[in-house]
Motif scaffolding. Structure first.
Motif, short mmCIF file in Angstrom:
data_model
loop_
_atom_site.label_atom_id
_atom_site.label_comp_id
_atom_site.label_asym_id
_atom_site.label_seq_id
_atom_site.Cartn_x
_atom_site.Cartn_y
_atom_site.Cartn_z
N UNK A 151 -45.53 82.93 102.61
CA UNK A 151 -44.67 84.08 102.37
C UNK A 151 -43.21 83.66 102.20
N UNK A 152 -42.78 82.77 103.07
CA UNK A 152 -41.35 82.41 103.04
C UNK A 152 -41.03 81.40 101.94
N UNK A 153 -41.90 80.43 101.77
CA UNK A 153 -41.57 79.35 100.85
C UNK A 153 -42.40 79.38 99.57
N UNK A 154 -43.29 80.34 99.50
CA UNK A 154 -44.10 80.44 98.28
C UNK A 154 -44.95 79.21 98.04
N UNK A 155 -45.39 78.54 99.12
CA UNK A 155 -46.19 77.32 98.95
C UNK A 155 -47.53 77.60 98.28
N UNK A 156 -48.03 78.78 98.49
CA UNK A 156 -49.29 79.15 97.82
C UNK A 156 -49.40 80.66 97.82
N UNK A 157 -50.33 81.17 97.03
CA UNK A 157 -50.52 82.61 97.02
C UNK A 157 -51.64 82.95 97.99
N UNK A 158 -51.36 83.80 98.94
CA UNK A 158 -52.39 84.17 99.92
C UNK A 158 -53.41 85.10 99.27
N UNK A 159 -54.66 84.78 99.47
CA UNK A 159 -55.72 85.68 98.96
C UNK A 159 -56.68 86.00 100.09
N UNK A 160 -57.30 87.14 99.99
CA UNK A 160 -58.29 87.50 100.99
C UNK A 160 -59.51 86.62 100.76
N UNK A 161 -59.86 85.82 101.75
CA UNK A 161 -60.94 84.86 101.54
C UNK A 161 -61.48 84.39 102.89
N UNK A 162 -62.61 83.70 102.82
CA UNK A 162 -63.18 83.10 104.02
C UNK A 162 -62.83 81.62 104.03
N UNK A 163 -62.36 81.13 105.16
CA UNK A 163 -61.95 79.74 105.26
C UNK A 163 -62.70 79.05 106.40
N UNK A 164 -62.91 77.77 106.19
CA UNK A 164 -63.60 76.99 107.21
C UNK A 164 -62.59 76.13 107.95
N UNK A 165 -62.62 76.17 109.28
CA UNK A 165 -61.71 75.35 110.07
C UNK A 165 -62.29 73.96 110.21
N UNK A 166 -61.49 72.97 109.87
CA UNK A 166 -61.90 71.58 110.07
C UNK A 166 -61.06 71.04 111.23
N UNK A 167 -61.68 70.95 112.40
CA UNK A 167 -60.93 70.62 113.61
C UNK A 167 -60.43 69.18 113.59
N UNK A 168 -61.19 68.29 112.94
CA UNK A 168 -60.78 66.89 112.87
C UNK A 168 -59.51 66.75 112.04
N UNK A 169 -59.52 67.41 110.90
CA UNK A 169 -58.35 67.34 110.02
C UNK A 169 -57.23 68.27 110.49
N UNK A 170 -57.60 69.24 111.34
CA UNK A 170 -56.60 70.19 111.80
C UNK A 170 -56.14 71.13 110.70
N UNK A 171 -57.06 71.44 109.78
CA UNK A 171 -56.70 72.31 108.65
C UNK A 171 -57.84 73.27 108.35
#
Lengths: 477, 412, 93
Positions: free
Chosen positions: A237-257
């Protein structure tokens, strides 16, 4: 700008039944792949679903524990999508009339208590498990978990921080474990959580773009995932790094992303319709009342009761973490009247045997009434502490009567003080050096003498009494 | 082409043939589809156990159209069956004509057995929903399909129905045993009145109408009054049934995806390729159309105006039948519009089964017993199966109406 | 109903039609849609939907596990199996 976080949770909990929800295969995790499967849960044609009554009981129990309204007519529906872990290419779930709706769960926050609204609880069948085989670059499918009964607890977006999410999950866990709905073990996947998250400027009432995150399998992973996702949203939102879309995301705990999923499930068009093979479930007053009658008190109410009986806060807290422990304690206390002692025997001796056996507190199977008898035998000085521990070990193996076992195995404390004194005199006479050292002021020198006496007496002597008699004997000699 | 897809090595007992939606461990069960070519079930259908317990032996499996919902078996992966006169026929009715079996037990998904029996001058009973276990049948339209019996005579059909009817814990829609028992013994037809479905009859050709006429004459002789009724609501059953059938079928055949058993495409590099290529290569065109239509009827947009509407229409039909049965013992109607279908006709209109089922959809959507004999169909109230069979049997035996016989001669 | 929806439906149902088949399918949809006119003409506003024709309820079984089927038998007809698992191309999630 300051932002606030809006979070709603979908929590899946596997129900603690013996068998699956629509077929009679065992509901058991951790066994060899595809060892609890039948044509039905492998998606083969010709089988028809017949609903497990216990699963419905537990669904209702969960609803009642979370202060929900129980729908007196509840039905099952089919949800269609293709994925290899879904053998029929549809999941039987509750879309039109879930078992429970409109509940609340009270959590403690730093600003005091807060009620989180529960939108609904629906019952459904679990999917199987996929194992990715990197060597052959294939996916391997295990249907053991297919059709295991689940409830999905859908909250309203009432949570506003990771702390609140954790407090909510721990509260759910405590309530559902106490009502024996589920063991709720995140590390085993019997409790799973999807996080729906959005952010908005503080004070705004407009909801931001919402993402759903899956695949967190611990409380700490959930904390990390929420922190990451909040940062990602603010950054976007602040830096426009990407466009947020309504979606399902998978958490990768090892990568922390978190990563966007391109899963079939995200396609969204599930084509729900009522399952013609599953007849409606109609909960009459008798059934409703029966389930209500099985509800435990809320854990904190029970905890206060235990404290009132004289237990420490620590012991009361421990015992109310598990209905099994708590029930065992209640029975033991009823049989002995010895509150602290019973709590102590469970919290230390029982748990250490369980730990040694690689089991958890919910695996405790010994008869609480008999445990109480054993504690009382010790309290009354009939059996020594050391022998009682031995008897407890036996009680974990087989259902024995502690008194009868002690009698049959020469484990009754001797009341014959003359006989005890004879043994003591013999030991002191044979170990003059230790006796002299003790007389000379070396207090530790009594220990080998004490051990030898105890051994000779087969442990059937109260330690304090033995010690006193031993000291008397040494000093007079 | 092939009548019997599989033949038992030897048969102990009175021979019964199963249509190929009924699962057996002794022989493959294909559902008439390339998808299940050679598929071996790990369990027998409940009807197989019940038949064997009653002294019947399974003589083999009869070819059917892909998943059993087509007009007359024309969509079978193993080929359609034609008679010497070049008409499409069901494998089951051919086997009965040749006396290869005492009866054929199948799954009445969309009325093909009733059409086949009407055209071959045989008897078919689609029993009251829930009186015969569907356990072990390949599910297509769970809310309305029923295990059915075809035979050369009503008595033989009744014998087999009596053998297979009964409660089954493995089928959650199975009725209690005491209720299932009702289909074994005829109750009295108390009204002595039969309703003649006016526009359904008008939709049939002269050959069919003459069968209806013959039945009317027979019934009047037997002391029944026959009255023409307005059947507009029964006619409206068909489009609603087509929606329910297609959507349930779409869902039920989604399990056939090339993952666990059955056909898997050689081109399966990715999971989507596996799914799409397997299903595209193994499914026939009518099936694909039906899946797509059924899927669309369940979309968010169409669910209420189409699927839910059709579920409401089911109640309308059920209540309309109930109203009629307050006055009449049965509704008389054709089972098909004509006495034979040619391959050319079906080639010209591949979707005929969604139209010809106007005669079979009313009983299917309402779960009511339907009996075909002498080229006509009787639909009665729930559990009137045996009474309908008894009446149809009298008609069949007494008249063997000249027109019906001619018609079946013609197609042979 | 149009081509775009049809393509989405094909994807959703894991099917792929040729152009010719698509034309046929669109005709099929049009025919079914036209059929619905007689259903639409029936007023069902006050009518409750009917999923099950028989009024059974609470068809439930006791929570008892039975012996599992033999895995080898269940996988005998599997297009691909490995080490007691069914096997498919690597899924991406």
């Amino acid at each position: 700008m300051r932002y606030e976080t809006v979070i709603g949770l979908e929590v899946h909990v596997e129900l603690a039944t013996d068998s699956k929800i629509f077929c009679s295969c065992a509901n058991r995790s951790g066994d060899e792949q595809n060892s609890h499967v039948c044509p039905a849960c492998c998606g083969m044609p010709g089988m028809l679903p017949v609903t497990n009554k216990r699963a419905v009981d537990l669904g209702m129990t969960a609803g009642m524990m979370l202060n929900c309204h129980i729908n007196r007519t509840t039905t099952f529906d089919k949800k269609s999508y293709y994925y290899p872990d879904l053998p029929g290419s549809y999941q039987t779930t509750q879309w039109f009339s879930p078992v429970a709706v409109n509940g609340t769960v009270r959590i403690e926050t730093e600003n005091g208590p807060k009620d989180i609204r529960v939108k609904q609880i629906h019952m459904e069948e679990d999917a199987g498990k996929l194992v990715h085989d990197t060597l052959s670059n294939t996916t391997l499918v295990d249907f053991n978990r297919t059709s295991v009964p689940l409830i999905e607890i859908v909250s309203q977006p009432d949570l506003s921080s990771a702390d609140e999410v954790v407090a909510y999950l721990e509260r759910l866990r405590s309530l559902l474990r106490f009502a024996k709905v589920s063991e709720c073990r995140m590390e085993l996947g019997t409790m799973r959580c999807d996080v729906n998250l959005s952010i908005r400027p503080e004070g705004s009432d407009k909801l931001g773009v919402r993402t759903e995150m899956k695949n967190m399998n611990s409380i700490s992973a959930i904390r990390r995932a929420i922190a990451y996702e909040v940062d990602r949203h603010i950054d976007a939102i602040e830096n426009g790094t990407e466009e947020l879309v309504q979606e399902t995301r998978r958490w990768d705990d090892e990568k922390g992303m978190s990563f966007a999923m391109r899963n079939k499930e995200t396609a969204g068009d599930y084509r729900y319709f009522p399952d013609p093979n599953v007849m409606p479930i109609v909960i009459d007053d008798e059934w409703y009342g029966r389930i209500q009658g099985t509800l435990p008190p809320f854990p904190e109410v029970k905890k206060q009761q235990l404290i009132d009986q004289g237990l420490t806060e620590y012991d009361a807290d421990l015992l109310t973490q598990s209905r099994v422990l708590c029930d065992c304690y209640d029975a033991a206390f009823a049989a002995s009247g010895l509150a602290k002692e019973c709590a102590n025997w469970i919290a230390t001796n029982c748990l250490s045997i369980l730990k040694k056996n690689g089991q958890t507190m919910d695996d405790l199977e010994i008869d609480g009434d008999r445990l109480g008898q054993l504690v009382k035998l010790v309290g009354d000085g009939v059996v020594s502490n050391a022998n009682a521990k031995k008897i407890l070990e036996v009680m974990f193996e087989e259902d024995v009567d502690p008194k009868a076992y002690a009698e049959a195995n020469d484990m009754i404390v001797s009341n014959d003080t003359d006989a005890v004194m004879d043994v003591i005199r013999g030991i002191v006479a044979a170990n003059e050096k230790d006796a002299n050292d003790f007389r000379g002021g070396n207090e530790k020198a009594i220990n080998p003498l004490f051990g030898k006496c105890m051994k000779e007496l087969k442990g059937n002597c109260a330690p304090q009494q033995l010690r006193e008699m031993l000291i008397a004997c040494i000093m007079e000699g | 082409m092939s009548l019997l897809i599989n033949k038992a090595q030897e048969t102990a007992g009175k021979p019964v043939v199963l249509e190929d939606l009924v699962l057996t461990t002794a022989m493959p069960t294909t559902g008439g589809s390339k998808m299940l070519d050679g598929y071996m079930s790990l369990f027998d259908a409940e009807v197989v156990a019940k038949l064997e317990a009653a002294g019947y032996g399974i003589a083999g499996k009869a070819n059917i159209g892909e998943f059993g919902f087509d007009l007359m078996g024309e969509t079978s992966y193993f080929g359609a069956c034609e008679n010497e006169a070049g008409a499409l026929v069901s494998a089951a009715s051919q086997l009965l004509s040749a006396s290869e079996a005492q009866a054929v037990v199948g799954l009445d998904v969309n009325g093909v057995q009733r059409r086949a029996a009407a055209q071959a001058g045989q008897v078919c009973v689609k029993p009251t929903y829930g009186t015969v276990s569907r356990f072990g049948t390949i599910a297509v339209v769970c809310s309305g399909e029923a295990v059915c019996v075809s035979a050369n005579t009503a008595a033989e059909a009744q014998d087999v129905l009596s053998a297979i009817a009964g409660h089954d814990d493995k089928d959650g829609t199975s009725l209690p045993q005491a209720v299932c028992e009702k289909v074994k013994t005829p109750a009295e037809l108390a009204h002595k009145k039969i309703a003649l479905a006016k526009s359904l009859t008008a939709a049939a050709d002269e050959a069919v109408k003459s069968c209806i006429d013959a039945f009317v004459a027979f019934a009047q002789d037997a002391g029944f009054t026959v009255e023409e009724i307005d059947d507009a609501l029964l006619v409206a059953a068909r489009p609603a049934w087509n929606v329910l059938m297609s959507s349930e079928l779409c869902n039920n055949v989604s399990r056939f995806d090339g993952v666990k058993y059955g056909y898997r495409s050689a081109n399966a590099e990715t999971i989507d390729d596996l799914y799409t290529n397997s299903r595209t290569e193994a499914f026939g065109e009518l099936l694909k159309n039906t899946i797509l239509f059924g899927s669309e009827m369940l979309s968010e947009e169409n669910y209420m105006p189409r699927y839910d509407k059709s579920l409401r229409m089911r109640r309308v039909v059920v209540e309309e039948f109930a109203r009629l049965f307050g006055e009449y013992d049965a509704v008389l109607m054709p089972a098909c519009s004509k006495m034979a279908y040619t391959p050319a006709e079906v080639a010209a209109d591949k979707f005929l089964c969604f139209k010809e089922n106007m005669f079979t959809a009313p009983a299917s959507i309402a779960g009511l017993p339907a009996v075909v004999a002498g080229g006509v169909q009787l639909v009665g109230p729930a559990f009137s199966d045996a009474a309908l069979l008894a009446l149809a049997g009298q008609f069949d035996a007494a008249s063997k109406t000249p027109v019906a016989c001619e018609a079946s001669e013609e197609v042979r | 109903m149009n081509k775009e929806i049809l393509v989405r439906l094909e994807k959703l149902n894991q099917l792929r039609l040729t152009e010719e088949q698509e034309a046929e399918t669109l005709a099929f949809f049009a025919e079914r849609e036209a059929d619905m006119a007689i259903v639409d003409a029936v007023d069902t506003q006050e009518v409750e939907r009917m999923v099950h024709v028989m009024p059974l309820e609470n068809v439930l079984r006791e929570d008892r596990a039975i012996e599992p089927f033999e895995r080898e038998a269940l996988q005998a007809g599997a297009p691909a199996a490995e080490d007691g698992y069914w096997q498919v191309p690597r899924t991406v999630d």
